[in-house]
Design a protein around this motif. Structure first.
Motif, PDB file in Angstrom:
ATOM      1  N   SER A 254     -12.189   8.089  -1.239  1.00 37.30           N
ATOM      2  CA  SER A 254     -10.929   8.744  -0.888  1.00 37.30           C
ATOM      3  C   SER A 254     -10.016   8.888  -2.100  1.00 37.30           C
ATOM      4  O   SER A 254      -9.316   9.891  -2.253  1.00 37.30           O
ATOM      5  CB  SER A 254     -10.219   7.948   0.207  1.00 37.30           C
ATOM      6  N   LEU A 255     -10.032   7.885  -2.977  1.00 37.40           N
ATOM      7  CA  LEU A 255      -9.250   7.992  -4.210  1.00 37.40           C
ATOM      8  C   LEU A 255      -9.795   9.100  -5.112  1.00 37.40           C
ATOM      9  O   LEU A 255      -9.030   9.881  -5.689  1.00 37.40           O
ATOM     10  CB  LEU A 255      -9.259   6.654  -4.956  1.00 37.40           C
ATOM     11  N   SER A 256     -11.092   9.155  -5.227  1.00 45.89           N
ATOM     12  CA  SER A 256     -11.702  10.145  -6.119  1.00 45.89           C
ATOM     13  C   SER A 256     -11.436  11.574  -5.632  1.00 45.89           C
ATOM     14  O   SER A 256     -11.312  12.505  -6.438  1.00 45.89           O
ATOM     15  CB  SER A 256     -13.207   9.903  -6.233  1.00 45.89           C
ATOM     16  N   VAL A 281      -7.765   7.098 -12.151  1.00 43.78           N
ATOM     17  CA  VAL A 281      -7.291   5.979 -11.348  1.00 43.78           C
ATOM     18  C   VAL A 281      -6.920   4.814 -12.263  1.00 43.78           C
ATOM     19  O   VAL A 281      -7.708   4.434 -13.137  1.00 43.78           O
ATOM     20  CB  VAL A 281      -8.348   5.522 -10.326  1.00 43.78           C
ATOM     21  N   THR A 282      -5.735   4.278 -12.091  1.00 36.26           N
ATOM     22  CA  THR A 282      -5.327   3.081 -12.827  1.00 36.26           C
ATOM     23  C   THR A 282      -5.411   1.878 -11.892  1.00 36.26           C
ATOM     24  O   THR A 282      -5.198   2.002 -10.685  1.00 36.26           O
ATOM     25  CB  THR A 282      -3.890   3.219 -13.360  1.00 36.26           C
ATOM     26  N   THR A 283      -5.729   0.730 -12.443  1.00 32.40           N
ATOM     27  CA  THR A 283      -5.869  -0.478 -11.632  1.00 32.40           C
ATOM     28  C   THR A 283      -4.968  -1.593 -12.166  1.00 32.40           C
ATOM     29  O   THR A 283      -4.655  -1.626 -13.364  1.00 32.40           O
ATOM     30  CB  THR A 283      -7.324  -0.979 -11.609  1.00 32.40           C
ATOM     31  N   LYS A 284      -4.584  -2.490 -11.255  1.00 31.86           N
ATOM     32  CA  LYS A 284      -3.716  -3.595 -11.645  1.00 31.86           C
ATOM     33  C   LYS A 284      -3.903  -4.742 -10.646  1.00 31.86           C
ATOM     34  O   LYS A 284      -3.999  -4.504  -9.440  1.00 31.86           O
ATOM     35  CB  LYS A 284      -2.254  -3.136 -11.642  1.00 31.86           C
ATOM     36  N   PRO A 285      -3.954  -5.995 -11.124  1.00 27.91           N
ATOM     37  CA  PRO A 285      -4.037  -7.128 -10.194  1.00 27.91           C
ATOM     38  C   PRO A 285      -2.700  -7.364  -9.510  1.00 27.91           C
ATOM     39  O   PRO A 285      -1.638  -7.212 -10.121  1.00 27.91           O
ATOM     40  CB  PRO A 285      -4.416  -8.309 -11.100  1.00 27.91           C
ATOM     41  N   GLY A 524      -5.372   0.082  -6.852  1.00 25.21           N
ATOM     42  CA  GLY A 524      -5.810   1.302  -7.515  1.00 25.21           C
ATOM     43  C   GLY A 524      -4.858   2.436  -7.169  1.00 25.21           C
ATOM     44  O   GLY A 524      -4.504   2.609  -5.991  1.00 25.21           O
ATOM     45  N   VAL A 525      -4.422   3.200  -8.162  1.00 27.64           N
ATOM     46  CA  VAL A 525      -3.406   4.243  -7.944  1.00 27.64           C
ATOM     47  C   VAL A 525      -3.824   5.526  -8.657  1.00 27.64           C
ATOM     48  O   VAL A 525      -4.397   5.485  -9.758  1.00 27.64           O
ATOM     49  CB  VAL A 525      -2.024   3.791  -8.471  1.00 27.64           C
ATOM     50  N   LEU A 526      -3.505   6.669  -8.034  1.00 28.51           N
ATOM     51  CA  LEU A 526      -3.659   7.977  -8.686  1.00 28.51           C
ATOM     52  C   LEU A 526      -2.314   8.393  -9.274  1.00 28.51           C
ATOM     53  O   LEU A 526      -1.470   8.959  -8.570  1.00 28.51           O
ATOM     54  CB  LEU A 526      -4.111   9.020  -7.661  1.00 28.51           C
ATOM     55  N   PRO A 527      -2.062   8.106 -10.540  1.00 32.06           N
ATOM     56  CA  PRO A 527      -0.734   8.406 -11.115  1.00 32.06           C
ATOM     57  C   PRO A 527      -0.441   9.892 -11.213  1.00 32.06           C
ATOM     58  O   PRO A 527       0.726  10.268 -11.393  1.00 32.06           O
ATOM     59  CB  PRO A 527      -0.806   7.746 -12.497  1.00 32.06           C
ATOM     60  N   THR A 528      -1.465  10.742 -11.107  1.00 31.25           N
ATOM     61  CA  THR A 528      -1.201  12.186 -11.116  1.00 31.25           C
ATOM     62  C   THR A 528      -0.647  12.664  -9.778  1.00 31.25           C
ATOM     63  O   THR A 528      -0.084  13.747  -9.693  1.00 31.25           O
ATOM     64  CB  THR A 528      -2.494  12.957 -11.420  1.00 31.25           C
ATOM     65  N   ALA A 529      -0.831  11.841  -8.734  1.00 33.00           N
ATOM     66  CA  ALA A 529      -0.388  12.237  -7.391  1.00 33.00           C
ATOM     67  C   ALA A 529       0.912  11.572  -6.976  1.00 33.00           C
ATOM     68  O   ALA A 529       1.662  12.122  -6.159  1.00 33.00           O
ATOM     69  CB  ALA A 529      -1.477  11.929  -6.366  1.00 33.00           C
ATOM     70  N   VAL A 530       1.171  10.367  -7.505  1.00 31.46           N
ATOM     71  CA  VAL A 530       2.347   9.617  -7.060  1.00 31.46           C
ATOM     72  C   VAL A 530       3.005   8.931  -8.254  1.00 31.46           C
ATOM     73  O   VAL A 530       2.384   8.697  -9.287  1.00 31.46           O
ATOM     74  CB  VAL A 530       1.958   8.540  -6.023  1.00 31.46           C
ATOM     75  N   SER A 531       4.269   8.585  -8.068  1.00 31.37           N
ATOM     76  CA  SER A 531       4.970   7.756  -9.046  1.00 31.37           C
ATOM     77  C   SER A 531       5.659   6.623  -8.304  1.00 31.37           C
ATOM     78  O   SER A 531       6.021   6.756  -7.127  1.00 31.37           O
ATOM     79  CB  SER A 531       6.003   8.565  -9.831  1.00 31.37           C
ATOM     80  N   GLY A 532       5.839   5.503  -9.005  1.00 30.55           N
ATOM     81  CA  GLY A 532       6.524   4.358  -8.419  1.00 30.55           C
ATOM     82  C   GLY A 532       5.625   3.389  -7.687  1.00 30.55           C
ATOM     83  O   GLY A 532       6.068   2.303  -7.297  1.00 30.55           O
ATOM     84  N   VAL A 533       4.364   3.743  -7.458  1.00 41.83           N
ATOM     85  CA  VAL A 533       3.442   2.847  -6.751  1.00 41.83           C
ATOM     86  C   VAL A 533       2.921   1.833  -7.756  1.00 41.83           C
ATOM     87  O   VAL A 533       2.124   2.157  -8.637  1.00 41.83           O
ATOM     88  CB  VAL A 533       2.278   3.614  -6.109  1.00 41.83           C
ATOM     89  N   ASP A 534       3.386   0.599  -7.635  1.00 36.11           N
ATOM     90  CA  ASP A 534       3.051  -0.446  -8.599  1.00 36.11           C
ATOM     91  C   ASP A 534       2.860  -1.756  -7.849  1.00 36.11           C
ATOM     92  O   ASP A 534       2.862  -1.793  -6.620  1.00 36.11           O
ATOM     93  CB  ASP A 534       4.156  -0.563  -9.645  1.00 36.11           C
TER      94      ASP A 534
END
Length: 554
Positions: A254-256, A281-285, A524-534
């Protein structure tokens, strides 16, 4: 108001009954003049977040309900006087509060002033009764998160229609800002049938925040939150946030494809690699406020003797338990080498080093406790040693680690069985009794280290007014030798760091807890689609910042 309500009711009835008026009915609109209904309209701005589960039990104050979805929903739907800032320190939430401060030193009194326009989604005001209800439940119910601070409160009173709340403590409590987070709607819950275990078990009867629940469908695994029209502050730019259950492979797909804009999952090494391979996709713990621990319960008859607890600890391979529980995922970097402070929190100091496994010491201690080996099993008075290991039903990594402990003990000739009661039954009933010898359960951090120490390892006592005995901690542990230090840290007489330096070696000597690791999810976040999701503020959850999220591709 009753008279006005009657007039309105009569008006409504007259509007629907021909007998109330002699006026002719409105003419029918000819088909040619009928309004055209279209299905087009403004596009809904939403962000979809994939998660492991949306299972019920959403009470953030109950150990049985701890999960990322509980943290996420409570951070958006329930009001809190203070919320963690970017550094983890509590900050006054001015969307709810006018002020909160210590107004008297003797007796120690904290006054909260709530905004007059702050209300629940059913229009009831957020008021003193919400503080009172939470206080009453937190000091009396078993299986709640960090109750020690609430047990210091002597009384709660109200002024100005309940919008000014005065909380009087029996002793000073420097950690008072950690109290009353995630207030519950007392006007709906205080007289509701059932018990504390039913509070928020299937949903939220009322909310207070920028979002409200449009639908919560457990069988389908989906929660839809939409902008609340009753929110008294600046509305969110998003129309909707959708939280959707999926397998890890489905989340990645779904992310891809861009169907999901974010995913939050308890990942192993393979999951980490899959998400990293998805373009853009960027990832963060994202550390949870949850540390996996093994409790060896002095409340159990079989483990009441400290020699027995030490023997069991020496029979465990702690390194192997950590490895099996983390599966080389993000949690592997957050080993819990402290009995109280989680690895991701400020003030964390390692006090545990090395492995616990020492087969020779285990056998020696079992012998000193009166056991002897007959063939491959340990016996006492002709009866084989058999322990009960408990973990909350279907909760990972807890059930998996419990089964791993059973295998390790078997290798040392110690028989055991694993039981997996419901989380509610385990925390509210079974861990208040003597049947469970070992419990694989979370240690949950609510923000104040002194309160966490007192809640986890302090002796049970009476409530300040003597009305309700305080439930014991989950281990049934009490050591009068360290209680004075615990009380001194809780009331601010001594720095909590100094108390931990003295107390943690004593806790280790009592062999009551084996911390393993902090549970850490992968975002996991799609930074091209959203901002502020951290990752959000520490322990507040990813969705705590959802009011500031933006959709970029619409």
């Amino acid at each position: 108001m009753r008279r006005l309500g009657g007039v309105l009711a009569a008006a409504v009835l007259c509007g629907t009954a021909a007998a109330c008026t002699n006026a002719p009915p409105p003419p029918l609109v000819p088909k040619s003049e009928a309004p055209v209904i279209t299905t087009t309209g403004p596009k809904v701005t939403e962000i979809v977040v994939g998660v492991d589960d949306v299972a019920g039990g959403y009470n953030p104050h109950a150990l049985a309900a701890q999960s990322p979805i509980t943290t996420a929903l409570s951070s958006l739907l329930l009001p809190s006087p203070f919320r963690p800032g970017n550094d983890g320190a509590p900050q006054l939430d001015r969307n709810l509060m006018v002020s909160a401060k210590v107004t008297k030193a003797e007796p120690f009194t904290v006054s909260y002033t709530i905004r007059k326009d702050a209300s629940w989604s059913d229009s009831a005001p957020i008021a003193a009764e919400d503080f009172y209800y939470l206080w009453q439940r937190m000091r009396a119910e078993p299986g709640v998160v960090d109750p020690a601070g609430y047990r210091l409160i002597n009384n709660i009173s109200a002024r100005e229609g309940g919008k000014v709340v005065e909380v009087v403590f029996g002793k000073p409590f420097p950690g008072w800002r950690s109290l009353f987070s995630n207030l519950l709607p007392a006007h709906l819950l205080k007289d509701a049938p059932g018990t504390w275990s039913n509070v928020l078990s299937t949903g939220f009867p009322a909310t207070a925040g920028p979002f409200q629940v449009r639908s919560l469908d457990e069988p389908r695994g989906e929660v839809v939150l939409e902008r609340s029209d009753r929110y008294w502050e600046v509305p969110t730019t998003l129309d909707r946030v959708v939280i959707r259950r999926a397998t890890h492979s489905a989340m990645a797909e779904s992310l891809s494809k861009g169907d999901n804009q974010a995913a939050l999952l308890r990942a192993d090494a393979a999951d980490v690699n899959v998400l990293k391979e998805i373009e853009k996709v960027t990832t963060k713990p994202v550390p949870r406020n949850e540390v996996v621990q093994v409790l060896l319960r002095p409340a159990s008859e079989r483990l009441a003797d400290v020699k027995m607890r030490k023997a069991i600890v020496a029979a465990l391979d702690r390194e192997a338990l950590i490895a099996s529980g983390t599966q080389s995922g993000p949690s592997a970097s957050f080993r819990a080498d402290s009995y109280v402070v989680p690895p991701s929190r400020a003030g964390y100091v390692k006090t545990i080093s090395g492995n616990t496994l020492d087969a020779a010491a285990s056998e020696q201690l079992l012998t000193e406790a009166g056991y002897s080996k007959a063939g491959t099993e340990w016996q006492k008075d002709g009866k084989a040693l058999k322990l009960r290991i408990a973990a909350p039903e279907k909760a990972e990594p807890y059930v998996g680690i419990a089964n791993r402990i059973k295998v390790q003990l078997k290798e040392r000739g110690i028989d055991s069985e694993v039981v997996t009661p419901s989380a509610e039954d385990l925390f509210s009933t079974q861990l208040t009794e003597k049947d469970i010898d070992i419990a694989v359960v979370p240690r949950v951090d609510a923000g104040d280290t002194a309160a966490a120490l007192a809640s986890e390892f302090g002796c049970a006592g009476d409530a300040p007014d003597g009305a309700t005995p305080s439930p014991q901690n989950a281990a049934g542990f009490c050591d009068p030798a360290i209680q004075a230090d615990i009380d001194a840290a809780l009331t601010g007489k001594v720095l909590v760091s100094d108390v931990l330096a003295r107390v943690e070696p004593l806790i280790a000597a009592q062999a009551v807890s084996v911390p393993l690791f902090q549970v850490v999810d992968l975002l996991g976040v799609l930074p091209t689609a959203v901002s502020g999701v951290d990752a959000g503020a520490p322990f507040a959850g990813v969705l705590s910042d959802a009011p500031e999220w933006r959709r970029l591709d619409r």
